[in-house]
Write an enzyme that holds these catalytic residues in place. Structure first.
Site, PDB file in Angstrom:
ATOM      1  N   LYS A 180      -9.380  -5.115   3.476  1.00  0.00           N
ATOM      2  CA  LYS A 180      -8.608  -4.300   4.410  1.00  0.00           C
ATOM      3  C   LYS A 180      -9.074  -4.642   5.812  1.00  0.00           C
ATOM      4  O   LYS A 180     -10.241  -4.461   6.152  1.00  0.00           O
ATOM      5  CB  LYS A 180      -8.852  -2.821   4.107  1.00  0.00           C
ATOM      6  N   LYS A 233      -4.543  -5.903   2.596  1.00  0.00           N
ATOM      7  CA  LYS A 233      -3.850  -5.019   3.524  1.00  0.00           C
ATOM      8  C   LYS A 233      -4.265  -5.338   4.942  1.00  0.00           C
ATOM      9  O   LYS A 233      -5.467  -5.441   5.170  1.00  0.00           O
ATOM     10  CB  LYS A 233      -4.203  -3.564   3.176  1.00  0.00           C
TER      11      LYS A 233
HETATM   12 ZN   LIG Z   1      -9.770   6.202   5.751  1.00  0.00          ZN
END
Ligand SMILES: [Zn+2]
Length: 309
Positions: A180, A233
């Protein structure tokens, strides 16, 4: 006959935002078509998605109150726990995945416990793990089919796996937000989930957009710790990462097309500059081509309907 990649609604996951109240559909300005929903409206929205062929939802909670222990994240009657119970009762066939993080429940909006020093603040990694594990276990006990930790604290997949196993929830899989990135594409989401940090940013625990090899190391760690699905992501600006993750690990891989990606398409389409349907489907197909098995997208319902036409 020679098409290499296919898009199908069975690959889609629809993110949903749930809050308290009745008959509430609070639109998110920067994400046309996306609303914060009260429990009753959540069931209606989820039922519509399921009827359109979307098999799964990913739940985010917006609690009424926040504190510095993120109590709402692991309360038995927390907003997500209530939502899970209701969805599993009303739509037992729907796969219910829960986002596991602390930021929506923390008064300061960070994903972990914060130690506030005189001149600077610090996220405390290890003490945060206990709270994350409690949150995940409480979701699973409420009936969640899968938990998805999004915080990026080190060691959280192992901590969650252990807690689930200790409570007899060995069969509950973990989809980890394994790579992420600290991304500007999350902007509209922070309005949606009311989770913008009150100070500082998340670069201390999310990844630098410049680092591909680091992303692979993070994914390797999460797999070692017991992740069942690994996620990249954002999606569109990170297709190379998606491809490398799938190629290197051969693991079930998810791509999260985040709020900014959705909003860009919506805004350009609203101006008549692009064809929303064509661009959305092309984008999702690109994620599949890059290696994603699971597509988490705010366009899930529209895309499912378009694919059926
Ligand atoms: Zn968070």
């Amino acid at each position: 006959m020679v098409r290499e990649t296919r898009l199908h609604p069975s690959q889609f996951v629809l993110p949903l935002f749930v809050r308290s109240g009745r008959k509430v559909r609070r639109p998110i300005a920067a994400m046309p078509g996306v609303c914060q929903l009260s429990l009753d409206e959540l069931v209606i929205e989820a039922a519509g998605a399921f009827a359109a062929g979307v098999p799964a939802v990913l739940l985010f909670g917006i609690p009424d109150t926040k504190d510095d222990k993120a109590s709402g994240a692991y309360a038995a009657k927390g907003i997500v726990q209530q939502a899970v119970r209701l969805l599993k009762k009303e739509l037992p066939q729907l796969l219910v995945i829960t986002d596991v993080c602390l930021c929506e429940y923390m008064s300061h909006g960070h994903c972990g416990i914060v130690h506030q020093g005189k001149t600077s603040a610090q996220i405390l990694n290890d003490p945060s793990l206990k709270l994350l594990a409690r949150a995940a276990a409480s979701h699973a006990e409420a009936g969640a089919d899968m938990v998805a930790p999004s915080d990026m604290m080190d060691g959280r997949v192992r901590a969650i796996r252990q807690e689930l196993d200790n409570r007899g929830l060995e069969e509950i899989p973990i989809m980890s937000y394994a790579s992420k990135f600290a991304s500007a594409f999350y902007g509209p989401f922070r309005e949606a989930a009311e989770s913008a940090p009150k100070f500082g940013d998340r670069r201390g625990y999310q990844m630098d957009a410049a680092n591909g090899a680091e992303a692979l190391r993070e994914v390797a760690l999460d797999i070692q710790e017991g992740a069942d699905i690994v996620m990249v992501k954002p999606a569109l600006a990170y297709l190379d990462i998606l491809h490398r993750v799938k190629t290197q690990f051969g693991y079930p891989t998810a791509a999260y097309a985040v709020s900014g990606e959705y909003s860009m398409i919506k805004a350009a389409a609203a101006n008549g500059w692009i064809d929303e349907r064509a661009v959305t489907l092309e984008t999702l197909l690109a994620l599949r081509r890059a290696g994603a098995d699971v597509l988490i997208t705010y366009s899930a319902v529209d895309a499912a309907r378009w694919l059926k036409e």
